[in-house]
Design a protein around this motif. Structure first.
Motif, short mmCIF file in Angstrom:
data_model
loop_
_atom_site.label_atom_id
_atom_site.label_comp_id
_atom_site.label_asym_id
_atom_site.label_seq_id
_atom_site.Cartn_x
_atom_site.Cartn_y
_atom_site.Cartn_z
N SER A 1 0.84 -1.21 0.10
CA SER A 1 -0.12 0.03 0.01
C SER A 1 1.03 1.36 0.10
O SER A 1 0.49 2.33 -0.79
N SER A 2 1.87 1.31 0.60
CA SER A 2 2.99 2.30 0.81
C SER A 2 3.48 2.65 -0.65
O SER A 2 3.72 3.83 -1.02
N LYS B 1 1.06 4.05 -2.83
CA LYS B 1 0.78 5.55 -2.48
C LYS B 1 1.94 6.43 -3.18
O LYS B 1 1.48 7.35 -3.74
N ARG B 2 3.12 6.08 -3.11
CA ARG B 2 3.99 6.82 -3.71
C ARG B 2 4.01 6.74 -5.08
O ARG B 2 4.28 8.04 -5.70
N PRO C 1 -5.26 14.04 -4.26
CA PRO C 1 -5.10 13.46 -2.99
C PRO C 1 -6.30 12.79 -2.36
O PRO C 1 -6.19 11.73 -1.81
N LYS D 1 -6.17 8.94 -1.14
CA LYS D 1 -6.52 8.59 0.16
C LYS D 1 -7.39 7.32 0.15
O LYS D 1 -7.18 6.30 0.80
N VAL E 1 -5.61 3.99 -1.18
CA VAL E 1 -4.73 3.43 -0.34
C VAL E 1 -5.28 2.76 1.06
O VAL E 1 -4.80 1.90 1.45
N VAL E 2 -6.36 3.49 1.37
CA VAL E 2 -6.93 2.98 2.65
C VAL E 2 -7.72 1.81 2.12
O VAL E 2 -7.43 0.80 3.16
N PHE F 1 -4.83 -0.92 1.76
CA PHE F 1 -4.25 -1.01 3.29
C PHE F 1 -5.23 -2.28 3.78
O PHE F 1 -4.79 -3.25 4.51
N GLU F 2 -6.44 -1.86 3.93
CA GLU F 2 -7.27 -2.83 4.64
C GLU F 2 -7.32 -4.07 4.26
O GLU F 2 -7.38 -5.06 4.95
N ASN G 1 -15.13 -0.66 5.51
CA ASN G 1 -14.41 0.75 5.24
C ASN G 1 -13.88 0.33 3.77
O ASN G 1 -13.59 1.49 3.00
N LYS H 1 -16.86 1.50 1.67
CA LYS H 1 -16.90 3.10 1.56
C LYS H 1 -16.20 3.77 0.76
O LYS H 1 -16.19 4.84 0.13
N GLU I 1 0.38 6.48 7.88
CA GLU I 1 0.99 7.12 6.51
C GLU I 1 -0.13 6.98 5.60
O GLU I 1 -0.58 8.01 4.88
N MET I 2 -1.06 5.73 5.83
CA MET I 2 -2.29 5.81 4.88
C MET I 2 -3.19 6.75 5.27
O MET I 2 -4.12 7.32 4.45
N ASP J 1 -2.75 9.76 6.20
CA ASP J 1 -2.18 11.16 5.62
C ASP J 1 -1.84 11.93 6.98
O ASP J 1 -1.94 13.00 7.04
#
Lengths: 137, 114
Positions: A19-20, A23-24, A33, A37, A40-41, A44-45, A110, A113, B61-62, B64
């Motif tokens: 995920s990191s 994001k990059r 942005p 967000k 990546v959320v 990541f989940e 999440n 969502k 990080e995720m 922000d």
């Protein structure tokens, strides 16, 4: 653009690397942005879910000008009752996962969502594939 | 409120990424549950937590987040500090409890996230 990452069972030291990295990449591509967000959320989940529950798996991410498609496919126990798993607060997380700050039963809700499309294919004793799409335009 | 002012208020030590002198904190969210941190918008927000592991940094990080206060005298290891620097997150280490930190920030005008 296509990226593939490996998921290792129970490895909370490295969980989140994929995920990191995504994001990059999205930042470098100049994606808005707000879209970064939610992308990546959601990813990541799903990544944390796979590390926490599955025996291993892969993450495939495809990015084009219109959308980001993320497929998190694992070999694992599967989800016996998807309706329950989609409810906020329902969790089968282990004590170890809870020590890491997760396991509140908020992951799948999440993800829903934060994505525009969500498809979950699961088979008990085989594994789960979560396909998430975020539209950029 | 500037990050250095926050660090002073909680008698904290700044580690991790260098302080962004221009960053203004308006709100705070206190949680050891990273699942909840991921549910909300964390713009201009400081996270106050006693959870001190790599996943604290990954979640920040995720979400922000730019600044995280580690309460209860928790000590980040080298991995955590490296992740903080990579993700441009300033850490403030404080010996105070989460309740005390939250009370100090609230009295100083920092708003709750909700």
């Amino acid at each position: 653009m296509h990226y593939t990452f490996q998921i290792e069972r129970g490895n909370f030291t490295d969980a989140g690397q994929a995920s990191s990295s995504v994001k990059r990449t999205l930042k470098q591509l100049g994606v808005a942005p707000a879209n970064i967000k939610r992308t990546v959320v959601a990813l990541f989940e799903a990544e944390i879910n796979a590390v926490a529950h599955a025996y291993g798996g892969t993450i495939d991410v495809d990015i084009d000008g219109e959308k980001i498609v993320m497929v998190v496919a694992d070999e694992g126990p599967g989800i016996p009752n998807l309706d329950l798993a989609m409810q906020e607060g329902w969790s089968t997380a282990s004590p170890k996962v809870r020590e890491m700050g997760y396991g509140a039963g908020m992951g799948l809700p999440n993800i829903k969502k934060n994505t525009d499309d969500l498809k979950i294919e699961t088979e008990v004793g085989v594994g789960t594939t979560v396909t998430m799409t975020v539209y950029l335009v | 409120m500037k990050i250095k002012e926050i660090a002073q208020l909680v008698d904290g030590q700044i580690v991790g990424a260098p302080v962004d002198e221009t960053y203004e904190v308006e709100k705070a969210f206190a949680s050891d549950l990273m699942s909840d941190v991921l549910r909300f918008s964390m713009d201009e927000t400081v996270l106050v937590t006693g959870l001190c592991n790599n996943q604290t940094m990954r979640t920040a990080e995720m979400a922000d987040l730019r600044v995280v206060i580690l309460g209860r005298d928790k000590q980040p290891d080298e991995d955590m500090l490296e992740l903080a620097v990579d993700a441009d997150i300033t850490l403030v280490k404080s010996k105070f409890s989460i309740f005390k930190i939250s009370g100090i920030l609230y009295n100083a005008g920092i708003k709750p996230l909700y």
